[in-house]
Design a protein around this motif. Structure first.
Motif, mmCIF file in Angstrom:
data_model
loop_
_atom_site.group_PDB
_atom_site.id
_atom_site.type_symbol
_atom_site.label_atom_id
_atom_site.label_comp_id
_atom_site.label_asym_id
_atom_site.label_seq_id
_atom_site.Cartn_x
_atom_site.Cartn_y
_atom_site.Cartn_z
ATOM 1 N N GLY A 110 -0.641 -18.888 11.673
ATOM 2 C CA GLY A 110 -1.006 -17.740 12.368
ATOM 3 C C GLY A 110 0.308 -16.978 13.166
ATOM 4 N N LEU A 111 1.438 -17.483 12.932
ATOM 5 C CA LEU A 111 2.467 -16.607 13.571
ATOM 6 C C LEU A 111 3.164 -15.921 12.383
ATOM 7 C CD1 LEU A 111 3.830 -19.481 15.811
ATOM 8 C CD2 LEU A 111 2.541 -17.504 16.509
ATOM 9 N N SER A 112 3.440 -14.765 12.919
ATOM 10 C CA SER A 112 4.194 -13.903 11.945
ATOM 11 C C SER A 112 5.676 -14.264 11.634
ATOM 12 C CB SER A 112 4.296 -12.327 12.606
ATOM 13 O OG SER A 112 3.165 -11.725 12.860
ATOM 14 N N VAL A 113 6.053 -14.022 10.324
ATOM 15 C CA VAL A 113 7.404 -14.463 9.925
ATOM 16 C C VAL A 113 8.006 -12.974 9.467
ATOM 17 C CG1 VAL A 113 8.593 -15.747 7.863
ATOM 18 C CG2 VAL A 113 6.357 -16.819 8.857
ATOM 19 N N ASN A 114 7.350 -12.466 8.674
ATOM 20 C CA ASN A 114 8.041 -11.000 8.396
ATOM 21 C C ASN A 114 7.017 -9.896 8.742
ATOM 22 O OD1 ASN A 114 10.718 -11.631 6.969
ATOM 23 N ND2 ASN A 114 9.270 -12.910 5.540
ATOM 24 N N VAL A 115 7.346 -9.141 9.149
ATOM 25 C CA VAL A 115 6.365 -7.967 9.680
ATOM 26 C C VAL A 115 6.812 -6.628 9.190
ATOM 27 C CG1 VAL A 115 5.266 -8.893 11.799
ATOM 28 C CG2 VAL A 115 7.476 -7.621 11.939
ATOM 29 N N ASP A 116 7.297 -6.683 7.986
ATOM 30 C CA ASP A 116 8.133 -5.400 7.311
ATOM 31 C C ASP A 116 7.504 -5.338 5.912
ATOM 32 O OD1 ASP A 116 9.706 -7.287 6.615
ATOM 33 O OD2 ASP A 116 11.351 -5.900 7.049
ATOM 34 N N ALA A 117 6.726 -6.198 5.270
ATOM 35 C CA ALA A 117 6.369 -6.331 3.903
ATOM 36 C C ALA A 117 5.146 -5.429 3.521
ATOM 37 C CB ALA A 117 5.875 -7.703 3.800
ATOM 38 N N GLY A 118 4.503 -4.682 4.319
ATOM 39 C CA GLY A 118 3.459 -3.821 4.008
ATOM 40 C C GLY A 118 3.935 -2.482 3.536
ATOM 41 N N ARG A 119 2.937 -1.878 2.909
ATOM 42 C CA ARG A 119 3.214 -0.516 2.126
ATOM 43 C C ARG A 119 2.094 0.401 2.386
ATOM 44 N NH1 ARG A 119 4.572 -2.819 -3.818
ATOM 45 N NH2 ARG A 119 6.627 -3.991 -3.329
ATOM 46 N N VAL A 120 2.251 1.797 2.324
ATOM 47 C CA VAL A 120 1.199 2.551 2.589
ATOM 48 C C VAL A 120 0.881 2.907 0.994
ATOM 49 C CG1 VAL A 120 1.011 5.050 2.915
ATOM 50 C CG2 VAL A 120 2.496 4.024 4.396
ATOM 51 N N LEU A 121 -0.501 2.768 0.996
ATOM 52 C CA LEU A 121 -1.289 2.876 -0.470
ATOM 53 C C LEU A 121 -1.812 4.447 -0.480
ATOM 54 C CD1 LEU A 121 -3.015 -0.662 -0.380
ATOM 55 C CD2 LEU A 121 -0.740 -0.060 -1.100
ATOM 56 N N ARG A 122 -1.279 5.074 -1.105
ATOM 57 C CA ARG A 122 -1.612 6.412 -1.201
ATOM 58 C C ARG A 122 -2.685 6.781 -2.011
ATOM 59 N NH1 ARG A 122 2.654 10.468 1.252
ATOM 60 N NH2 ARG A 122 4.100 9.058 2.038
ATOM 61 N N GLY A 123 -3.535 7.631 -1.854
ATOM 62 C CA GLY A 123 -4.732 7.795 -2.557
ATOM 63 C C GLY A 123 -4.287 8.596 -4.052
ATOM 64 N N LYS A 124 -5.470 8.632 -4.917
ATOM 65 C CA LYS A 124 -5.217 9.274 -5.887
ATOM 66 C C LYS A 124 -4.679 10.629 -6.224
ATOM 67 C CE LYS A 124 -8.987 6.638 -8.089
ATOM 68 N NZ LYS A 124 -10.363 6.480 -8.527
ATOM 69 N N GLY A 125 -4.770 11.206 -5.028
ATOM 70 C CA GLY A 125 -4.374 12.607 -4.853
ATOM 71 C C GLY A 125 -2.782 12.759 -4.474
ATOM 72 N N GLY A 126 -2.336 11.779 -3.980
ATOM 73 C CA GLY A 126 -0.988 11.713 -3.431
ATOM 74 C C GLY A 126 0.261 10.977 -4.069
ATOM 75 N N VAL A 127 1.248 11.212 -4.032
ATOM 76 C CA VAL A 127 2.209 10.504 -4.669
ATOM 77 C C VAL A 127 2.342 9.099 -4.100
ATOM 78 C CG1 VAL A 127 5.063 10.286 -5.203
ATOM 79 C CG2 VAL A 127 3.674 12.598 -4.864
ATOM 80 N N ARG A 128 2.403 8.077 -5.223
ATOM 81 C CA ARG A 128 2.318 6.778 -4.895
ATOM 82 C C ARG A 128 3.822 6.113 -4.517
ATOM 83 N NH1 ARG A 128 -2.503 3.933 -4.863
ATOM 84 N NH2 ARG A 128 -4.125 4.997 -6.028
ATOM 85 N N LYS A 129 4.397 6.423 -3.525
ATOM 86 C CA LYS A 129 5.813 5.889 -3.381
ATOM 87 C C LYS A 129 5.944 4.415 -3.303
ATOM 88 C CE LYS A 129 7.277 10.287 -0.657
ATOM 89 N NZ LYS A 129 7.770 10.656 0.782
ATOM 90 N N ASN A 130 4.862 3.686 -2.708
ATOM 91 C CA ASN A 130 5.111 2.384 -2.214
ATOM 92 C C ASN A 130 3.699 1.550 -2.945
ATOM 93 O OD1 ASN A 130 7.719 2.495 -0.795
ATOM 94 N ND2 ASN A 130 6.472 3.040 0.882
ATOM 95 N N GLY A 131 2.936 2.266 -3.629
ATOM 96 C CA GLY A 131 1.651 1.642 -4.129
ATOM 97 C C GLY A 131 2.072 0.372 -5.135
#
Length: 482
Positions: A461-482
């Motif tokens: 229940g407690l955060s360990v790392n809070v920077d592991a997420g990514r922006v999931l860009r749609g099909k029309g966008g450039v997937r920098k971090n997909g």
């Protein structure tokens, strides 16, 4: 050499298939192998004996647009539930593209001081530069577009205004938005016609986008509202998601039998599904017109009277010798929880094969609805373990594989080699939502560990790392971090 092997767990892969006992090995953010990995070398081994290993949950209905940009310490409202991906910008409300100091209700559910992004691309760039706790896919709000491009919200858009909103949406889709959301129930978009929404969303099909819809009415006129939403989806020719499907008002209890049949019929000819949350109370802006539909109303925040957060409108009305509607008007702008739904309808909707799970939590309410912190463990604990409404495999499918497929989140939602290592480990006998209406931010029990893109993000229940997420860009966008 694996970065990490999760060993000895019972894997429920997110497809709806039965569980299997197996190890799971990951490296560089991806799942590399599933099977007997006892002889394989790994930098780290995590025991999951006696535990369920599942894909990280996908919260398809959030208003986390601003929360995503806010650093969090300790427990995180989504990670602590096992959520690894959220869909933001629902109900017609997105934090971009709009610059204003005075967002009209319900845009103010995202706060009043974060409206600084002139374009959707600027907002997505800000997300990528932030420490994201979870992955995010972003919708563009139709109401936000109206506020930006229309001086008078009390009428349908002119052709020029619709064209301006359509161009703004096209730019957002090109930047990486995954679709358009609507909130035709709310004041900023109440005057919008179906034709306006179709005109604004004209580029969705070419961009591979979707439309999610908070329909115009979820009470007495729900049939007509559903027909309108389905018509818009057909005209746009894109996947259509009915947001937080429910029936409000005592007179409408039980009508989910008919609305679900209507959606089933529609699904034979168009791509349509819906999300829902596992509670018999809703939460949104405080509206005097909603009071008579509800057995009780709890105030979640009030700008003129901050001290009433958490209070019952009935009690306040009694103390002030006023009607509940009069008190509601005096507290505006404000938010509220409405007890106006039938538990039978909630269970029937949640258990339907087309249903996905979304929290619809409001992160900036002073006293939020417990769904913000408890939605996914409540499904697993209350509806699966206690009520046995459906199987654990079916519940996880509603939270993962189905959601990823409907929202086009490639490589997520299913435990399979090559997919992103978004993973939750939990105790099926202990997982419980502790958030309540009295204590809405209590952390859930039974979520042992959460991995986001292969990195341990939450333990017990407690955060360990809070920077592991990514922006999931749609099909029309450039997937920098997909």
């Amino acid at each position: 050499m694996f970065d990490c092997i999760i060993e000895g767990g019972e894997l429920i892969d997110g497809t709806g298939a039965a569980r299997v006992r197996a190890d799971l090995g990951m490296s560089r953010g991806k799942i590399l192998s599933i099977g007997d990995l006892s002889a394989e070398p790994a930098r780290e081994r995590v025991s999951a004996h006696g535990r369920i290993v599942a894909p990280g949950f996908i919260d398809v209905h959030t208003h986390d647009d601003r929360l995503l940009l806010t650093p969090t310490a300790g427990a995180h409202p989504k990670l602590s539930q096992g959520v690894t991906t959220v869909v933001s910008g629902n109900c017609g409300v997105s934090l971009a593209p709009l610059q204003t100091r005075h967002p009209p209700p319900p845009l103010d559910i995202l706060g009043t001081d974060g409206w600084i992004y002139p374009s959707f691309a600027a907002y997505l760039d800000a997300l990528e530069q932030s420490a994201l706790a979870v992955n995010v896919a972003c919708l563009v709000g139709h109401s936000t577009l109206r506020v930006k491009h229309m001086a008078d919200l009390g009428r349908p858009a002119t052709p020029d205004e619709s064209a301006a909103m359509a161009a703004e949406l096209a730019s957002a889709l090109a930047a990486g938005a995954i679709g358009l959301s609507t909130g035709l129930y709310y004041p900023p978009a109440k005057a919008a016609t179906a034709e306006e929404v179709v005109a604004v969303g004209a580029q969705l099909k070419a961009a591979g986008g979707i439309v999610t819809m908070h329909i115009r009415d979820e009470g007495d006129a729900i049939d007509e509202a559903l027909r309108e939403a389905l018509h818009i989806g057909r005209e746009l020719g894109v996947d259509t998601v009915i947001s937080h499907h429910k029936l409000v008002g005592t007179a409408n209890h039980g009508r989910s039998v008919q609305t679900l049949a209507m959606l089933e019929q529609a699904a034979r000819g168009q791509a349509v599904c819906f999300d829902c949350y596992p509670y018999n109370a809703s939460s949104t802006m405080l509206l005097p017109s909603r009071v008579k539909q509800s057995s009780d109303v709890l105030v979640t925040w009030s700008q003129p009277e901050p001290g009433v957060a958490g209070r019952s409108l009935k009690d306040l009305a009694r103390e002030r010798n006023q009607t509940e509607e009069e008190v509601a008007r005096a507290l505006q702008p404000a938010g509220a929880i409405y007890f106006a739904m039938s538990e039978d309808d909630v269970g029937r909707i949640l258990s339907h094969p087309m249903a996905m799970v979304g929290s619809d939590g409001l992160a900036h309410d002073v006293r939020p609805h417990p769904r913000l912190w408890g939605t996914f463990p409540r499904v697993l604990g209350h509806y699966v373990r206690e009520r046995k409404l459906f199987s654990l495999e079916a519940a996880i499918y509603k939270m993962t594989g189905l959601s990823a497929r409907r929202f086009g989140l490639a490589g997520r939602g299913i435990l399979s080699p090559g997919n992103h290592a978004d993973i939750v480990i939990f105790d099926e006998y202990r997982v419980t939502a502790n958030a309540s209406y009295e204590h809405p931010t209590e952390v859930s029990s039974g979520i042992d560990a959460v991995f986001v893109n292969g990195r341990l993000a939450c333990r017990d229940g407690l955060s360990v790392n809070v920077d592991a997420g990514r922006v999931l860009r749609g099909k029309g966008g450039v997937r920098k971090n997909g």
